[in-house]
Write a protein that holds these residues in place. Structure first.
Motif, PDB file in Angstrom:
ATOM      1  N   ASN A 224      38.334  30.096  39.966  1.00  8.88           N
ATOM      2  CA  ASN A 224      37.612  28.942  39.426  1.00  8.88           C
ATOM      3  C   ASN A 224      36.848  29.466  38.225  1.00  8.88           C
TER       4      ASN A 224
ATOM      5  N   TYR B 265      44.632  35.108  33.797  1.00  8.65           N
ATOM      6  CA  TYR B 265      43.560  35.506  34.730  1.00  8.65           C
ATOM      7  C   TYR B 265      44.097  35.586  36.158  1.00  8.65           C
TER       8      TYR B 265
ATOM      9  N   HIS C  75      37.198  39.957  46.967  1.00 11.17           N
ATOM     10  CA  HIS C  75      38.381  39.235  47.409  1.00 11.17           C
ATOM     11  C   HIS C  75      39.294  40.151  48.212  1.00 11.17           C
TER      12      HIS C  75
ATOM     13  N   MET D 261      27.265  44.098  45.256  1.00 10.40           N
ATOM     14  CA  MET D 261      26.896  43.493  43.970  1.00 10.40           C
ATOM     15  C   MET D 261      25.453  43.812  43.555  1.00 10.40           C
TER      16      MET D 261
ATOM     17  N   CYS E  82      32.791  41.773  39.119  1.00  6.98           N
ATOM     18  CA  CYS E  82      32.530  42.168  40.500  1.00  6.98           C
ATOM     19  C   CYS E  82      32.384  43.692  40.578  1.00  6.98           C
TER      20      CYS E  82
ATOM     21  N   LEU F 192      22.889  32.305  32.860  1.00  2.00           N
ATOM     22  CA  LEU F 192      23.295  33.701  32.611  1.00  2.00           C
ATOM     23  C   LEU F 192      23.962  33.811  31.232  1.00  2.00           C
TER      24      LEU F 192
ATOM     25  N   LEU G 194      45.725  32.408  37.956  1.00  2.00           N
ATOM     26  CA  LEU G 194      46.385  32.630  39.248  1.00  2.00           C
ATOM     27  C   LEU G 194      45.271  32.613  40.302  1.00  2.00           C
ATOM     28  N   GLY G 195      44.915  31.424  40.732  1.00  2.00           N
ATOM     29  CA  GLY G 195      43.778  31.262  41.651  1.00  2.00           C
ATOM     30  C   GLY G 195      42.464  31.320  40.900  1.00  2.00           C
TER      31      GLY G 195
ATOM     32  N   THR H 246      21.162  36.169  41.460  1.00  3.50           N
ATOM     33  CA  THR H 246      22.013  35.045  41.890  1.00  3.50           C
ATOM     34  C   THR H 246      22.954  35.569  42.955  1.00  3.50           C
TER      35      THR H 246
ATOM     36  N   ALA I   2      24.480  39.600  36.876  1.00  5.77           N
ATOM     37  CA  ALA I   2      24.054  38.409  37.623  1.00  5.77           C
ATOM     38  C   ALA I   2      22.934  38.678  38.609  1.00  5.77           C
TER      39      ALA I   2
ATOM     40  N   THR J 235      32.821  30.382  44.674  1.00  5.80           N
ATOM     41  CA  THR J 235      32.541  29.012  44.246  1.00  5.80           C
ATOM     42  C   THR J 235      32.996  27.991  45.286  1.00  5.80           C
TER      43      THR J 235
ATOM     44  N   ARG K 196      25.107  34.845  47.103  1.00  2.00           N
ATOM     45  CA  ARG K 196      25.887  33.963  47.973  1.00  2.00           C
ATOM     46  C   ARG K 196      25.094  33.542  49.190  1.00  2.00           C
TER      47      ARG K 196
ATOM     48  N   LYS L 249      43.104  24.370  46.181  1.00  2.00           N
ATOM     49  CA  LYS L 249      42.159  23.256  46.314  1.00  2.00           C
ATOM     50  C   LYS L 249      41.620  22.917  44.930  1.00  2.00           C
TER      51      LYS L 249
ATOM     52  N   ARG M 126      42.986  37.103  45.264  1.00  7.12           N
ATOM     53  CA  ARG M 126      43.625  36.800  46.542  1.00  7.12           C
ATOM     54  C   ARG M 126      45.114  37.062  46.563  1.00  7.12           C
TER      55      ARG M 126
HETATM   56  N1  LIG Z   1      25.955  34.321  38.833  1.00  7.41           N
HETATM   57  C1  LIG Z   1      26.935  34.930  39.490  1.00  7.41           C
HETATM   58  N2  LIG Z   1      28.202  34.767  39.080  1.00  7.41           N
HETATM   59  C2  LIG Z   1      29.198  35.392  39.752  1.00  7.41           C
HETATM   60  C3  LIG Z   1      28.922  36.231  40.869  1.00  7.41           C
HETATM   61  C4  LIG Z   1      27.557  36.366  41.288  1.00  7.41           C
HETATM   62  O1  LIG Z   1      27.235  37.079  42.265  1.00  7.41           O
HETATM   63  N3  LIG Z   1      26.601  35.697  40.577  1.00  7.41           N
HETATM   64  N4  LIG Z   1      29.958  36.870  41.498  1.00  7.41           N
HETATM   65  C5  LIG Z   1      31.154  37.151  40.717  1.00  7.41           C
HETATM   66  C6  LIG Z   1      32.231  37.640  41.578  1.00  7.41           C
HETATM   67  S1  LIG Z   1      31.869  39.028  42.506  1.00  7.41           S
HETATM   68  C7  LIG Z   1      33.461  37.074  41.634  1.00  7.41           C
HETATM   69  S2  LIG Z   1      34.700  37.869  42.526  1.00  7.41           S
HETATM   70  C8  LIG Z   1      33.786  35.834  40.881  1.00  7.41           C
HETATM   71  C9  LIG Z   1      34.713  34.881  41.670  1.00  7.41           C
HETATM   72  O2  LIG Z   1      35.467  34.168  40.794  1.00  7.41           O
HETATM   73  P1  LIG Z   1      36.881  33.497  41.187  1.00  7.41           P
HETATM   74  O3  LIG Z   1      37.703  34.454  41.951  1.00  7.41           O
HETATM   75  O4  LIG Z   1      37.453  32.955  39.931  1.00  7.41           O
HETATM   76  O5  LIG Z   1      36.424  32.279  42.081  1.00  7.41           O
HETATM   77  P2  LIG Z   1      36.669  31.795  43.561  1.00  7.41           P
HETATM   78  O6  LIG Z   1      35.513  30.937  43.867  1.00  7.41           O
HETATM   79  O7  LIG Z   1      36.920  32.912  44.492  1.00  7.41           O
HETATM   80  O8  LIG Z   1      37.997  30.854  43.433  1.00  7.41           O
HETATM   81  C10 LIG Z   1      38.157  29.774  44.313  1.00  7.41           C
HETATM   82  C11 LIG Z   1      39.392  28.966  44.010  1.00  7.41           C
HETATM   83  O9  LIG Z   1      40.563  29.738  44.175  1.00  7.41           O
HETATM   84  C12 LIG Z   1      41.638  28.917  44.599  1.00  7.41           C
HETATM   85  N5  LIG Z   1      42.348  29.617  45.682  1.00  7.41           N
HETATM   86  C13 LIG Z   1      41.878  29.940  46.902  1.00  7.41           C
HETATM   87  N6  LIG Z   1      42.819  30.601  47.606  1.00  7.41           N
HETATM   88  C14 LIG Z   1      43.893  30.709  46.803  1.00  7.41           C
HETATM   89  C15 LIG Z   1      45.170  31.299  46.935  1.00  7.41           C
HETATM   90  O10 LIG Z   1      45.535  31.866  47.962  1.00  7.41           O
HETATM   91  N7  LIG Z   1      46.002  31.229  45.846  1.00  7.41           N
HETATM   92  C16 LIG Z   1      45.655  30.597  44.692  1.00  7.41           C
HETATM   93  N8  LIG Z   1      46.511  30.577  43.686  1.00  7.41           N
HETATM   94  N9  LIG Z   1      44.463  30.018  44.563  1.00  7.41           N
HETATM   95  C17 LIG Z   1      43.598  30.084  45.579  1.00  7.41           C
HETATM   96  C18 LIG Z   1      41.074  27.615  45.103  1.00  7.41           C
HETATM   97  O11 LIG Z   1      41.569  26.576  44.285  1.00  7.41           O
HETATM   98  C19 LIG Z   1      39.562  27.782  44.965  1.00  7.41           C
HETATM   99  O12 LIG Z   1      38.949  26.629  44.460  1.00  7.41           O
HETATM  100  O13 LIG Z   1      32.554  35.141  40.553  1.00  7.41           O
HETATM  101  C20 LIG Z   1      31.621  35.968  39.847  1.00  7.41           C
HETATM  102  N10 LIG Z   1      30.497  35.187  39.345  1.00  7.41           N
END
Ligand SMILES: Nc1nc2c(c(=O)[nH]1)N[C@H]1C(S)=C(S)[C@@H](COP(=O)(O)OP(=O)(O)OC[C@H]3O[C@@H](n4cnc5c(=O)[nH]c(N)nc54)[C@H](O)[C@@H]3O)O[C@H]1N2
Ligand SMILES: Nc1nc2c(c(=O)[nH]1)N[C@H]1C(S)=C(S)[C@@H](COP(=O)(O)OP(=O)(O)OC[C@H]3O[C@@H](n4cnc5c(=O)[nH]c(N)nc54)[C@H](O)[C@@H]3O)O[C@H]1N2
Ligand SMILES: [Mo]
Length: 760
Positions: free
Chosen positions: A466, A151, A406, A368, A183, A736, A463-464, A650, A750, A659, A652, A493, A155
């Motif tokens: 949550n 995954y 992102h 979104m 997304c 969801l 790779l980054g 749902t 979402a 997250t 931001r 983090k 970023r």
């Molecule tokens: N219900 C609902 N669910 C959704 C959404 C919604 O609107 N509603 N939105 C969706 C969308 S659009 C998205 S993009 C996803 C997001 O899903 P993800 O991209 O998986 O989640 P993030 O919260 O952006 O990830 C945060 C984590 O990334 C790590 N991190 C931060 N910066 C860096 C870095 O530079 N390098 C590395 N390796 N790690 C880093 C940190 O540990 C941080 O805790 O969620 C989705 N889920």
């Protein structure tokens, strides 16, 4: 954090003093006050680093401060003085940490050491990098590559992303889901069908030439605030801005630029939206059809009376395919159904259409609010239809403008992080690296979840991101996660996903983009692609949070080396020593997009990838831009027939990045102190027998035998259309269903979860 919410509608503009005060508080809380000077000098500046927050583009001539409130918050969050050390992990078990909030977990500060989960003590224990890489490599060698998932959250730089996808393919799979799957995947499916490109066509300079802006389902004040400067300048040229959003988002209403001392002192906001329509959730297709219907009617009248036409018929004839079917759909769709599905009166739709009809160049922005619906693809394609009716694609000042999430999510797709083989030049990779890449499509995010539920995933590398917190169906997914043999989380983090262990779990800490990345050839540069296809360079300026951290390219290279047989064509160590060599490799794989990559790193405002649709070259099957006929008027799960079911959006708050929760203040919506709230129309609240300021339980109204229910939501009487309610992501993700996603793109829907509400 306090539990009861405070709600007082926010009367102040976006930006302005509210934003400055908020920043000061965040800098102090993260012990990152010293970072402020860096922000002014280096943030989004030539020779500086690219913001890790949103994906909006950066101008060639930057403002004095080229950052916004939320970009600065993200930087303070990254550059905090707080540290999550091995000592912290010695003090807390994972089961204890699972009771912590998202905020509290990340608020412990930056991860410093590689750690491995010890199932016996349920703690993370320190491990050396060498041990970690050797063990992960040995384990990966033992699995069927197709039973593993790599995954990426959007970023990581172009350099890291290119290495990561190559690692996956050399290893033997295309299971490269990306946050994009949750997304703008809907965009990546809809736009190629309509106009032959998977990305938007608008460039920053188009905002200076446009004479009309439409926006659907995007929250500019919170999620891409730097765009407000371009909107403000457009408003100063008297450009109308028409917004469709169930909520009256403050950013679309009023803005004071902190860059302008005069405006700050006088506090005289610029009005951004000139027309604001509170469409019901998933009602956009209907509203767009209403607009199209009016354009058609006025075009008929103009033709009959010999006045200039409203539609660009020459463009439609030469450049498009499928207009007659769409025209028939517009004519046959009745006003009663449009009004019912959109929730808007006909007069509002007519007024929006009149603004559209007058414009010579229209930009359509969306987020979104369109992509995360069952009929998200239809929604976007219908929006493109409107632009095509007026010839508003491939003309200065016009175009389609998805606002990505992102800061490099678009770029990751550009350099091969994709589960869809058709989007990746596999032949070129095969030739360049002398191997036979897997040729079948891999797993996207929802499919990866399905495979995890079915017990078919042995290893997951993140790779980054949550993952378990961002995906749907939280309870089931967390329960099934322990079936994974190997979970490797590359992160900055601590977050919830790190606390749900597989049989073996590694937490590998990495550097952030604003930190100096020193390698054999000296400090390194990385690159990212923004929402408008421009590529920017980024140079870290800050000392890394710990000496024990490794950069993302290094971690990916070491994992690959530990897993794969040596391949003389893939010089992992040389690449890590000099990222310029990775860029040369990217250029070789993608010569059209990245020609003279290393020479063009520092072009003011970045360099743009060539996009055919901008030149009216349509890389579609018909060779034209294609009109599409939407299958339904509602993009939701239903047609809104059962009034006991609400559509839950749902979304931001102003105090989070996905997250990552910075705090509990959603200032622009006037909601403070708690995130366990649901914004509801007062009539709905009364109808459901809930007292003012009462608490409610939300239960997903689907019939699949699984109970998805959450209590403890404080009800806030909010200016939102009846039948629609809104609450925060990620808290609500347990509601969801995994199968509730956009047809064609599989983006979780979402923005329209069917929900029953009961008083508690
Ligand atoms: N219900 C609902 N669910 C959704 C959404 C919604 O609107 N509603 N939105 C969706 C969308 S659009 C998205 S993009 C996803 C997001 O899903 P993800 O991209 O998986 O989640 P993030 O919260 O952006 O990830 C945060 C984590 O990334 C790590 N991190 C931060 N910066 C860096 C870095 O530079 N390098 C590395 N390796 N790690 C880093 C940190 O540990 C941080 O805790 O969620 C989705 N889920
Ligand atoms: N500060 C900050 N910046 C961010 C992020 C962040 O979390 N914090 N996340 C980043 C990411 S990954 C992404 S994808 C983007 C997300 O940025 P947005 O696309 O703005 O996403 P959301 O915050 O989920 O809000 C969507 C908006 O759509 C509206 N909406 C909901 N349903 C409908 C509908 O049916 N029709 C219409 N017309 N409107 C609707 C909501 O009221 C809300 O204003 O932002 C990026 N930038
Ligand atoms: Mo996103």
């Amino acid at each position: 954090m306090a539990r009861r919410a405070r709600y007082k509608p926010y009367q102040q503009p976006t930006g302005g003093w509210g934003s400055v005060f908020s920043l000061g508080q965040h800098a102090i809380r993260q012990q990152a006050v010293g970072t402020a000077a860096l922000l002014l000098r280096d943030h989004n500046k030539p020779g500086g680093y690219a913001c890790t927050s949103c994906a909006w583009t950066k101008p060639g001539k930057p403002h004095l401060a080229e950052f916004c409130e939320n970009g600065a918050k993200a930087t303070f969050w990254d550059l905090t003085k707080k540290r999550t050390t091995p000592d912290f992990f010695a003090r807390h078990t994972l089961s204890e940490l699972r009771n912590w909030s998202d905020f509290d977990l990340e608020n412990e500060g930056r991860l410093t050491h590689p750690m491995r989960h010890d199932p016996a003590s349920d703690r993370y224990l320190p491990v050396t990098w060498d041990e970690a890489f050797a063990d992960i490599g040995a384990k990966l060698k033992g699995y069927d590559p197709k039973a593993t998932v790599f995954y990426a959250s959007g970023r990581a730089s172009l350099e890291t992303s290119y290495m990561y996808q190559l690692f996956a393919r050399l290893y033997g799979h295309n299971n490269l889901p990306d946050s994009s799957n949750m997304c703008h995947e809907t965009t990546s499916v809809a736009l190629p069908l309509s106009i032959g490109t998977s990305v938007g066509t608008v460039l920053l300079e188009d905002f200076k030439k446009t004479d009309c802006i439409f926006s659907f389902g995007q929250n500019v004040g919170t999620n891409s605030p730097r765009l407000l400067h371009d909107l403000q300048e457009a408003r100063e040229r008297d450009v109308p801005i028409v917004v469709f959003n169930p909520l009256r988002e403050r950013g679309w209403e009023a803005f004071v630029s902190p860059q302008r001392p005069g405006q700050m002192i006088a506090n005289t906001p610029t009005q951004i939206a000139t027309q604001y329509y509170q469409v019901r959730a998933a009602g956009d297709i209907a509203a767009m059809l209403g607009i199209g219907k009016m354009l058609l009617a006025w075009n008929d009248e103009a033709r009959a009376s010999g006045r200039p036409l409203v539609l660009d018929e020459a463009f439609i004839a030469h450049h498009t395919d499928g207009f007659p079917a769409f025209e028939a759909k517009l004519r046959e769709t009745g006003w009663a159904e449009i009004i019912e599905a959109s929730g808007l009166p006909r007069a509002s739709i007519e007024a929006a259409a009149a603004t559209f009809a007058k414009a010579k160049a229209v930009i359509a922005i969306y987020g979104m609010g369109l992509t995360q619906h069952k009929l998200g693809v239809d929604s976007i394609r219908t929006l493109v239809n409107l632009l095509l009716m007026g010839g508003h694609i491939g003309k200065p000042g016009s175009g389609i403008c998805p606002i990505r999430g992102h800061s490099n999510v678009q770029g990751q797709r550009t350099v091969g992080i994709s589960e869809k083989v058709a989007l990746v030049p596999l032949d070129r990779l095969a030739q360049q690296y002398g191997f036979e890449p897997p040729r079948e499509d891999g797993l996207a995010t929802v499919e990866s979840c399905e495979a995890i539920v079915a017990g078919g995933v042995r290893a997951f590398i993140g790779l980054g991101g949550n993952f378990v917190r961002a995906i749907p169906e939280r309870e089931l997914m967390e329960a099934k996660w322990s079936g994974i043999d190997l979970s490797v989380q590359i992160a900055t983090k601590l977050n919830r996903c790190h606390l749900i262990p597989g049989k073996t779990t590694y937490l590998l800490p990495t550097m952030v983009r604003s930190e100096i990345d020193e390698q054999a050839s000296g400090p390194q540069i990385v690159t990212v692609e923004d929402s408008t296809t421009r590529i920017h360079s980024s140079r870290g300026k800050w000392k890394p949070a710990a000496e024990t951290l490794l950069s993302e390219p290094r971690i990916v290279a070491e994992l690959a080396k530990a897993t794969l047989a040596p391949n003389p064509n893939v010089p992992w160590d040389e690449w890590v020593g000099d990222y310029g060599k990775v860029r040369n490799a990217i250029e070789q794989t993608y010569p059209k997009d990245f020609s003279a990559f290393n020479q063009r790193l520092d072009m003011p405002g970045g360099f743009a990838r060539p996009i055919g649709a901008r030149e009216r070259q349509w890389e579609t099957e018909t060779g034209k831009a294609n009109f599409a006929v939407p299958t339904k008027l509602s993009a939701s799960f239903d047609d809104g027939l059962d009034s006991s079911i609400l559509r839950l959006i749902t979304l931001r708050s102003n105090d989070q990045f996905n997250t990552t929760v910075y705090g509990c203040s959603d200032r622009l919506r006037g909601i403070h102190s708690s995130r366990m709230i649901v914004m509801m129309n007062a009539d709905d609240r009364i109808r459901f027998g809930i007292a003012k300021h009462g608490t409610a339980r939300l239960t997903t109204a689907v019939d699949d035998g699984i109970l998805r229910s959450m209590g403890g939501f404080e009800v806030i009487d909010y200016d939102i259309p009846a039948g629609t309610c809104a609450a925060y992501f990620p808290e609500c993700n347990a509601l969801l269903p995994l199968w509730h996603y956009a047809q064609e793109s599989m983006t979780p829907a979402a923005k329209s979860i069917p929900i029953r509400v009961a008083a508690e």
